[in-house]
Scaffold this active site. Structure first.
Site, PDB file in Angstrom:
ATOM      1  N   GLY A   8       9.829  49.688  16.973  1.00 39.27           N
ATOM      2  CA  GLY A   8       9.030  50.138  17.345  1.00 39.27           C
ATOM      3  C   GLY A   8       8.472  49.926  18.733  1.00 39.27           C
ATOM      4  CB  SER A  10       9.618  50.269  24.031  1.00 40.82           C
ATOM      5  OG  SER A  10       8.720  51.259  22.998  1.00 40.82           O
ATOM      6  CB  VAL A  61      13.669  53.026  12.296  1.00 43.05           C
ATOM      7  CG1 VAL A  61      13.602  51.829  13.339  1.00 43.05           C
ATOM      8  CG2 VAL A  61      12.317  54.265  11.450  1.00 43.05           C
ATOM      9  CG  ASN A  89       4.949  48.899  15.179  1.00 42.20           C
ATOM     10  OD1 ASN A  89       3.529  48.724  14.557  1.00 42.20           O
ATOM     11  ND2 ASN A  89       5.470  49.616  16.082  1.00 42.20           N
ATOM     12  CE1 TYR A 154       1.257  57.400  10.113  1.00 40.02           C
ATOM     13  CE2 TYR A 154      -0.902  56.581   9.556  1.00 40.02           C
ATOM     14  CZ  TYR A 154       0.401  56.700  10.727  1.00 40.02           C
ATOM     15  OH  TYR A 154       0.222  55.463  10.930  1.00 40.02           O
ATOM     16  CE  LYS A 158       2.591  53.965   9.107  1.00 41.36           C
ATOM     17  NZ  LYS A 158       3.303  52.799   9.286  1.00 41.36           N
TER      18      LYS A 158
END
Length: 243
Positions: A8, A10, A61, A89, A154, A158
């Site tokens: 991730g 970019s 991913v 990431n 999320y 995590k």
């Protein structure tokens, strides 16, 4: 030839990490991204300006087979290369109240953050262990430590990566491969662009959002030889918001 793989990468925090690993630790970069080709090419150009090599690896991913095939193919084509650093990431948010959360909103977030950690790290781990050196750094979140309303998916993803970080660190420490997590709070990025910064920063003792470069500084330290005796840790970088 030494490489660091950043997923991730970019833009945002991922881009800042890739640039700092190249500029400060002289790593050639494997830059993973999913869809934003123009941003990935911008990052590649910035890294090449520093005189180091950068290669783009486009894949989701969360796709187990594609991740495995691309990483194994790249490794087979570069027998003299060593991927010494993995920075997991890549992550997405699909915020909303749990009561109304659709299966796709749950599954896509879990798939990218949690399964993405497995899909990228597991195919590369054997080589790290055989070389008896490696740094695995997982970008988690304040949400994974304290939970965040509107982000049950999320927070769950995590939080799971935090537990996986601690467990894997214990499995592979004897091989001199460390595993740590970095938990940012509110960082100025595309992901926080729609947040009410003026109100939220009142909650933060340092009274501001963090910068992507500040997260990258911490990740670069953990990726360096200076951090050889740190493993299984979750390091907060949140301006004192959760201390």
């Amino acid at each position: 030839m030494k490489y660091a793989l950043v997923t991730g990468a970019s833009r945002g925090i991922g881009r800042a990490i890739a640039l700092k690993l190249a500029n400060e630790l002289n790593y050639n970069i494997l830059l993973n991204y999913n869809s934003n080709t123009s941003a990935a090419e911008e990052t590649l150009a910035l890294i090449k300006e520093s005189g180091l090599n950068c290669e783009l690896l486009q894949f989701d991913v969360g796709d187990t087979e594609k991740s495995k095939n691309i990483l194994e193919s790249w490794t087979a084509e570069h027998p003299d290369a060593a991927i010494e650093v993995i920075v997991n990431n890549a992550g997405i948010t699909r915020d909303g109240l749990f009561m109304w959360m659709k299966p796709e909103e749950w599954n896509s977030v879990i798939n990218t953050s949690l399964n993405g950690f497995y899909n990228v790290t597991q195919p590369l781990l054997k080589d790290m262990l055989s070389k008896r050196y490696g740094r695995i750094i997982n970008i988690v979140s304040l949400s994974g430590l304290k939970g965040n309303p509107g982000q049950v998916n999320y927070s769950a993803a995590k939080g799971a990566v935090i537990s996986a970080t601690k467990a894997l660190a214990q499995e592979i420490g004897k091989r001199k491969v460390t595993v740590n997590a970095v938990a940012p709070g509110f960082i100025s990025s595309d992901m926080t662009a729609e947040f009410d910064e003026k109100e939220l920063k009142k909650l933060i003792p340092l009274n501001r959002f963090g910068e992507a470069e500040e997260v990258a500084e911490l990740v670069t330290f953990l990726a360096s030889k200076k951090a050889a005796y740190i493993t299984g840790e979750v390091i907060n970088i949140n301006g004192g918001l959760y201390s």
